[in-house]
Design a protein around this motif. Structure first.
Motif, PDB file in Angstrom:
ATOM      1  N   ALA A 158      14.496  16.095  -6.458  1.00 49.76           N
ATOM      2  CA  ALA A 158      14.167  15.981  -5.041  1.00 49.76           C
ATOM      3  C   ALA A 158      13.332  14.731  -4.790  1.00 49.76           C
ATOM      4  O   ALA A 158      12.615  14.258  -5.660  1.00 49.76           O
ATOM      5  N   ASN A 159      13.440  14.217  -3.577  1.00 53.80           N
ATOM      6  CA  ASN A 159      12.619  13.066  -3.201  1.00 53.80           C
ATOM      7  C   ASN A 159      11.180  13.520  -3.023  1.00 53.80           C
ATOM      8  O   ASN A 159      10.897  14.349  -2.155  1.00 53.80           O
ATOM      9  N   LEU A 160      10.319  12.989  -3.828  1.00 58.76           N
ATOM     10  CA  LEU A 160       8.902  13.330  -3.738  1.00 58.76           C
ATOM     11  C   LEU A 160       8.225  12.368  -2.778  1.00 58.76           C
ATOM     12  O   LEU A 160       8.599  11.193  -2.715  1.00 58.76           O
ATOM     13  N   PRO A 161       7.208  12.843  -2.050  1.00 56.98           N
ATOM     14  CA  PRO A 161       6.502  11.926  -1.149  1.00 56.98           C
ATOM     15  C   PRO A 161       5.773  10.848  -1.955  1.00 56.98           C
ATOM     16  O   PRO A 161       5.360  11.066  -3.090  1.00 56.98           O
ATOM     17  N   THR A 162       5.639   9.681  -1.348  1.00 58.44           N
ATOM     18  CA  THR A 162       4.907   8.593  -1.989  1.00 58.44           C
ATOM     19  C   THR A 162       3.439   8.964  -2.062  1.00 58.44           C
ATOM     20  O   THR A 162       2.863   9.405  -1.063  1.00 58.44           O
ATOM     21  N   PRO A 163       2.806   8.810  -3.228  1.00 57.85           N
ATOM     22  CA  PRO A 163       1.368   9.111  -3.312  1.00 57.85           C
ATOM     23  C   PRO A 163       0.573   8.249  -2.324  1.00 57.85           C
ATOM     24  O   PRO A 163       0.913   7.090  -2.080  1.00 57.85           O
ATOM     25  N   ALA A 164      -0.478   8.829  -1.777  1.00 63.68           N
ATOM     26  CA  ALA A 164      -1.301   8.134  -0.775  1.00 63.68           C
ATOM     27  C   ALA A 164      -1.793   6.788  -1.294  1.00 63.68           C
ATOM     28  O   ALA A 164      -1.767   5.792  -0.563  1.00 63.68           O
ATOM     29  N   TRP A 165      -2.209   6.724  -2.548  1.00 62.52           N
ATOM     30  CA  TRP A 165      -2.761   5.468  -3.065  1.00 62.52           C
ATOM     31  C   TRP A 165      -1.721   4.357  -3.054  1.00 62.52           C
ATOM     32  O   TRP A 165      -2.054   3.201  -2.810  1.00 62.52           O
ATOM     33  N   LYS A 166      -0.445   4.702  -3.307  1.00 63.88           N
ATOM     34  CA  LYS A 166       0.596   3.672  -3.306  1.00 63.88           C
ATOM     35  C   LYS A 166       0.821   3.132  -1.895  1.00 63.88           C
ATOM     36  O   LYS A 166       1.005   1.928  -1.706  1.00 63.88           O
ATOM     37  N   THR A 167       0.805   4.019  -0.911  1.00 57.76           N
ATOM     38  CA  THR A 167       0.961   3.589   0.476  1.00 57.76           C
ATOM     39  C   THR A 167      -0.217   2.715   0.894  1.00 57.76           C
ATOM     40  O   THR A 167      -0.044   1.663   1.509  1.00 57.76           O
ATOM     41  N   ALA A 168      -1.432   3.156   0.543  1.00 58.46           N
ATOM     42  CA  ALA A 168      -2.640   2.396   0.885  1.00 58.46           C
ATOM     43  C   ALA A 168      -2.625   1.024   0.210  1.00 58.46           C
ATOM     44  O   ALA A 168      -2.939   0.007   0.838  1.00 58.46           O
ATOM     45  N   LEU A 169      -2.258   0.988  -1.053  1.00 57.23           N
ATOM     46  CA  LEU A 169      -2.225  -0.281  -1.780  1.00 57.23           C
ATOM     47  C   LEU A 169      -1.177  -1.220  -1.197  1.00 57.23           C
ATOM     48  O   LEU A 169      -1.439  -2.416  -1.019  1.00 57.23           O
ATOM     49  N   ALA A 170      -0.015  -0.700  -0.860  1.00 54.96           N
ATOM     50  CA  ALA A 170       1.027  -1.540  -0.260  1.00 54.96           C
ATOM     51  C   ALA A 170       0.525  -2.126   1.061  1.00 54.96           C
ATOM     52  O   ALA A 170       0.756  -3.314   1.348  1.00 54.96           O
ATOM     53  N   TYR A 171      -0.180  -1.328   1.851  1.00 51.47           N
ATOM     54  CA  TYR A 171      -0.729  -1.809   3.120  1.00 51.47           C
ATOM     55  C   TYR A 171      -1.710  -2.951   2.859  1.00 51.47           C
ATOM     56  O   TYR A 171      -1.619  -4.013   3.477  1.00 51.47           O
ATOM     57  N   ALA A 172      -2.655  -2.729   1.954  1.00 57.42           N
ATOM     58  CA  ALA A 172      -3.681  -3.749   1.680  1.00 57.42           C
ATOM     59  C   ALA A 172      -3.062  -5.028   1.128  1.00 57.42           C
ATOM     60  O   ALA A 172      -3.433  -6.135   1.545  1.00 57.42           O
ATOM     61  N   MET A 173      -2.114  -4.895   0.217  1.00 61.94           N
ATOM     62  CA  MET A 173      -1.471  -6.085  -0.360  1.00 61.94           C
ATOM     63  C   MET A 173      -0.678  -6.852   0.696  1.00 61.94           C
ATOM     64  O   MET A 173      -0.612  -8.080   0.655  1.00 61.94           O
ATOM     65  N   ASP A 174      -0.107  -6.131   1.644  1.00 63.15           N
ATOM     66  CA  ASP A 174       0.647  -6.773   2.732  1.00 63.15           C
ATOM     67  C   ASP A 174      -0.261  -7.598   3.641  1.00 63.15           C
ATOM     68  O   ASP A 174       0.215  -8.486   4.341  1.00 63.15           O
ATOM     69  N   TYR A 224      -5.969   3.246   3.959  1.00 65.59           N
ATOM     70  CA  TYR A 224      -5.857   4.687   3.704  1.00 65.59           C
ATOM     71  C   TYR A 224      -5.432   5.442   4.954  1.00 65.59           C
ATOM     72  O   TYR A 224      -4.770   6.486   4.854  1.00 65.59           O
ATOM     73  N   GLU A 225      -5.748   4.922   6.127  1.00 69.02           N
ATOM     74  CA  GLU A 225      -5.252   5.527   7.362  1.00 69.02           C
ATOM     75  C   GLU A 225      -3.721   5.493   7.366  1.00 69.02           C
ATOM     76  O   GLU A 225      -3.065   6.466   7.764  1.00 69.02           O
ATOM     77  N   ALA A 226      -3.128   4.394   6.905  1.00 71.90           N
ATOM     78  CA  ALA A 226      -1.675   4.276   6.817  1.00 71.90           C
ATOM     79  C   ALA A 226      -1.090   5.323   5.874  1.00 71.90           C
ATOM     80  O   ALA A 226       0.072   5.708   6.000  1.00 71.90           O
ATOM     81  N   ALA A 227      -1.909   5.795   4.943  1.00 71.37           N
ATOM     82  CA  ALA A 227      -1.481   6.806   3.978  1.00 71.37           C
ATOM     83  C   ALA A 227      -1.840   8.220   4.431  1.00 71.37           C
ATOM     84  O   ALA A 227      -1.641   9.179   3.684  1.00 71.37           O
ATOM     85  N   GLY A 228      -2.400   8.345   5.636  1.00 67.16           N
ATOM     86  CA  GLY A 228      -2.731   9.668   6.161  1.00 67.16           C
ATOM     87  C   GLY A 228      -4.095  10.188   5.775  1.00 67.16           C
ATOM     88  O   GLY A 228      -4.384  11.379   5.926  1.00 67.16           O
ATOM     89  N   ILE A 229      -4.971   9.311   5.276  1.00 65.89           N
ATOM     90  CA  ILE A 229      -6.324   9.716   4.893  1.00 65.89           C
ATOM     91  C   ILE A 229      -7.318   8.943   5.747  1.00 65.89           C
ATOM     92  O   ILE A 229      -7.329   7.721   5.741  1.00 65.89           O
TER      93      ILE A 229
END
Length: 150
Positions: A2-18, A44-49
């Motif tokens: 099954a497709n697992l949700p992306t971990p919050a840290w990966k979303t947050a890191l992608a946002y910051a690196m962008d 982290y807001e982009a990651a829902g935290i």
């Protein structure tokens, strides 16, 4: 599988690196510019935290602290008496908004950074909820106290 949700840290890191190349703006937390804690807040807001606003509050939002030798991507690392925060991007590196006149960038963690290291946290929603509850209790008005009359 099954497709697992992306971990919050990966979303947050992608946002910051962008946001690399975005100007440092004191008090900034938008695409026009970020300060160090504003970048972490939005990432982290982009990651829902939802994080508190300042570096000191972000550090205090989590009871579990991470040691220098245990840093992982997505961890928030704090420096200089909680005056600066960056996000670990890969072993030995962080992404951060360094100072006025500079831009969001990824940098190697130098020996100077290690000497200024205070601690780190690994953001999770439950840690922030506990911090919010503590703040709510601090902001609540004091209970009415009985007064003696003669």
């Amino acid at each position: 599988m099954a497709n697992l949700p992306t971990p919050a840290w990966k979303t947050a890191l992608a946002y910051a690196m962008d946001k690399r190349g975005t100007p440092y703006v004191w008090g900034g937390a938008s695409k026009s510019g970020y300060d160090c804690s504003g970048l972490m807040l939005r990432a982290y807001e982009a990651a829902g935290i939802d994080l508190p606003r300042t570096a000191r509050q972000q550090y205090g939002a989590f009871s579990k602290k991470i040691a220098w030798n245990d840093l992982k991507p997505g961890d928030l690392a704090f420096f200089s008496n909680l005056g600066h925060v960056g996000m670990i991007s890969k072993p030995g590196h962080m992404v951060h908004a360094p100072r006025s006149g500079d831009v969001v960038k990824e940098e190697r963690l130098s020996e100077w950074r290690r000497s200024a290291f205070v601690g780190a946290v690994r953001p999770d929603p439950s840690g922030v909820r506990r911090w919010a509850e503590i703040l709510d209790k601090r902001r609540a008005p004091a209970p009415n106290m009985p007064t003696a009359t003669l």
